[in-house]
Design an enzyme around this catalytic site. Structure first.
Site, PDB file in Angstrom:
ATOM      1  N   GLU A  70      38.464  38.587  28.769  1.00  0.00           N
ATOM      2  CA  GLU A  70      37.257  39.304  29.206  1.00  0.00           C
ATOM      3  C   GLU A  70      36.920  40.453  28.271  1.00  0.00           C
ATOM      4  OE1 GLU A  70      37.212  40.760  33.248  1.00  0.00           O
ATOM      5  OE2 GLU A  70      36.435  38.887  34.025  1.00  0.00           O
ATOM      6  N   LYS A 105      27.735  32.942  38.254  1.00  0.00           N
ATOM      7  CA  LYS A 105      27.418  33.512  39.574  1.00  0.00           C
ATOM      8  C   LYS A 105      25.943  33.327  39.888  1.00  0.00           C
ATOM      9  CE  LYS A 105      30.953  37.125  39.221  1.00  0.00           C
ATOM     10  NZ  LYS A 105      31.207  38.556  39.095  1.00  0.00           N
TER      11      LYS A 105
HETATM   12  O1  LIG Z   1      37.159  43.454  41.987  1.00  0.00           O
HETATM   13  P1  LIG Z   1      35.922  42.625  41.994  1.00  0.00           P
HETATM   14  O2  LIG Z   1      34.692  43.449  41.858  1.00  0.00           O
HETATM   15  O3  LIG Z   1      35.873  41.744  43.218  1.00  0.00           O
HETATM   16  O4  LIG Z   1      35.938  41.697  40.726  1.00  0.00           O
HETATM   17  C1  LIG Z   1      36.944  40.755  40.491  1.00  0.00           C
HETATM   18  C2  LIG Z   1      36.879  40.223  39.091  1.00  0.00           C
HETATM   19  O5  LIG Z   1      35.603  39.646  38.873  1.00  0.00           O
HETATM   20  C3  LIG Z   1      35.077  40.076  37.628  1.00  0.00           C
HETATM   21  O6  LIG Z   1      34.180  41.110  37.872  1.00  0.00           O
HETATM   22  C4  LIG Z   1      34.375  38.959  36.947  1.00  0.00           C
HETATM   23  O7  LIG Z   1      33.419  38.439  37.795  1.00  0.00           O
HETATM   24  C5  LIG Z   1      36.284  40.606  36.891  1.00  0.00           C
HETATM   25  O8  LIG Z   1      35.967  41.453  35.855  1.00  0.00           O
HETATM   26  C6  LIG Z   1      37.044  41.244  38.005  1.00  0.00           C
HETATM   27  O9  LIG Z   1      38.379  41.508  37.691  1.00  0.00           O
END
Ligand SMILES: O=P(O)(O)OC[C@H]1O[C@](O)(CO)[C@@H](O)[C@@H]1O
Length: 441
Positions: free
Chosen positions: A281, A416
């Site tokens: 990432e 998403k």
């Molecule tokens: O803690 P959150 O906001 O649910 O996100 C979980 C994971 O999803 C992401 O935002 C990617 O969609 C990652 O960067 C993150 O670790």
């Protein structure tokens, strides 16, 4: 101080030489300075940089007290989260736990959910928890991620039905943003104990916040030693971090686009999963970035070994080598020796493993795979803390050498958006129309 160590000798001589690595040192030092001064890209997400040394004993005591309260009531604690909101805890717990912990009696088992959208996974979990004493740690920085939200809706409902709403509220802990997101609103409304993920700490850098610390403490591990190890690495600074960051960037520039993180200890499988998110990432953007892959050896030598030894030469390997096992198992002598194994009778299993490790490193280098070596004295909290901080800092430095913003992840939104459009989520009407037209619906 005993600590993790990095050696790049076996990465040099074929694809890159020491001069190419040394040439990147000024860039690495400039990157570290940018991190320190907050002058680089993504500088609003540098909260992890001095996080370890800012953690107070009182804060850790509070997390331990919450963990103890969950442990005292619950046979199972389900940690709900995805990506950076679960991989750090999973990595540390797996590295420290008995390999067969799931099948042995324990005061409290830590389980994970919300890291997939598997209907059968959730069915099986719900089936396991029926009639059992359980609690929930729900973790989401944004508070809006679909996977954990679905799991939490189901398990919260189930818990409330099993123990009543008031008791359920004492068994649910939410770890989320200080102000924003649906989870923050819900936690406030329901009166859950909460912990904050600081605004300036991104998910994949959050294992040393309550995101990782609380589940690790619930699993019974020493979070003070974990943080102590990270503080040691934060204070030690540079050389090993620079060696790793500069060598991998030199290899990348020389056409080695894939880094294979390998271990010779199955307990490190999830550590590599955490590392994959951290580097994937952080670096995979602007059509650049080393692809982070991982193998468990010797297991995968019998499946991936052929490719690594002899396939396309686009890889290099980083071995995490663990110095000492926690326990002792000696190979017995056998009079009949029908299996022909008496040549290693009386030897520790780990001695054989170490010879496999050395033999593999030599073979892969001979096959044209440059090799970086990271040695960890033992799988203990303190060294895992060192390793976590080492990889985090090296990731920031490496990302700046690559000239990307290592602290955002815009590319994750594409799937998403499509998923919400396909699910007809309110607010996605235009996207729904467009994607359906594309699919001919
Ligand atoms: O803690 P959150 O906001 O649910 O996100 C979980 C994971 O999803 C992401 O935002 C990617 O969609 C990652 O960067 C993150 O670790």
């Amino acid at each position: 101080m005993s600590k993790i160590q990095v050696n790049n000798t076996a990465a040099l001589g074929q694809v890159i030489d020491q001069e190419q690595v040394a040439a990147l040192r000024p860039a690495a030092e400039a990157a570290a300075l940018k991190l320190e001064q907050g002058t680089g890209l993504g500088n609003d997400f540098l909260g992890w940089l001095h996080l370890p040394s800012s953690i107070t004993p009182d804060f850790l005591n509070d997390i331990e007290a919450t963990a103890q309260s969950l442990r005292s009531k619950c046979q199972y604690v389900v940690t709900i989260g995805i990506g950076g909101s679960y991989l750090g805890a999973k990595a540390v717990i797996e590295a420290l736990a008995d390999n067969f912990a799931a099948y042995k009696p324990a005061t409290t088992h830590v389980l994970f959910a919300g890291n997939n959208i598997g209907e059968d996974y959730l069915y099986d979990l719900i089936d396991l928890l029926k009639g059992k004493q359980f609690g929930i740690i729900v973790i989401s920085k944004s508070g809006t991620t679909t996977e954990p939200s679905i799991a939490f809706r189901l398990l919260k409902d189930m818990l409330e039905q099993q123990v009543g709403k008031a008791e359920a509220a004492t068994r649910i802990v939410a770890v989320t943003d200080a102000r924003r997101g649906a989870l923050r609103g819900l936690a406030t409304q329901e009166g859950y104990k909460t912990y904050v993920i600081p605004d300036n700490v991104g998910g994949r850098f959050s294992v040393l916040t309550p995101v990782g610390l609380l589940p690790i403490a619930v699993a019974g591990y020493d979070i003070k030693a974990l943080v102590e190890g990270a503080v040691e690495m934060e204070k030690a600074g540079g050389d090993d971090i620079f060696t790793y960051a500069t060598t991998r960037n030199a290899l990348y520039r020389a056409g080695r686009k894939i880094e294979l993180l390998v271990n010779f200890n199955p307990k490190l499988h999830y550590f590599a999963e955490w590392w994959k998110q951290l580097y994937g990432e952080s670096e995979g953007k602007d059509h650049k970035g080393i692809f982070p892959a991982a193998c468990d050896f010797t297991t995968d030598l019998h499946s991936m070994g052929q490719w690594i030894q002899d396939g396309e030469r686009t890889i290099y390997e980083t071995v995490i080598s663990v110095g000492e096992p926690a326990h002792s198992v000696v190979i017995p002598d056998d009079k009949a020796n029908l299996d022909g194994l008496n040549f290693i009778a009386g030897k520790h299993v780990d001695y054989v493993n170490k010879m496999a490790e050395l033999g593999t490193r030599l073979a892969h280098v001979d096959g044209g795979v440059p090799n970086l070596l990271i040695t960890v004295p033992a799988l203990k909290e303190k060294y895992l803390g060192q390793l976590i901080y080492f990889f985090e800092k090296a990731c920031g430095v490496s990302g700046y050498i690559l000239d990307v913003n290592p602290f955002n992840q815009p590319g994750v939104e594409a799937y998403k958006k499509n998923m919400f459009a396909l699910l007809d989520k309110p607010g996605y009407e235009a996207e729904s129309k467009a994607i359906k037209a594309k699919l001919g619906k």
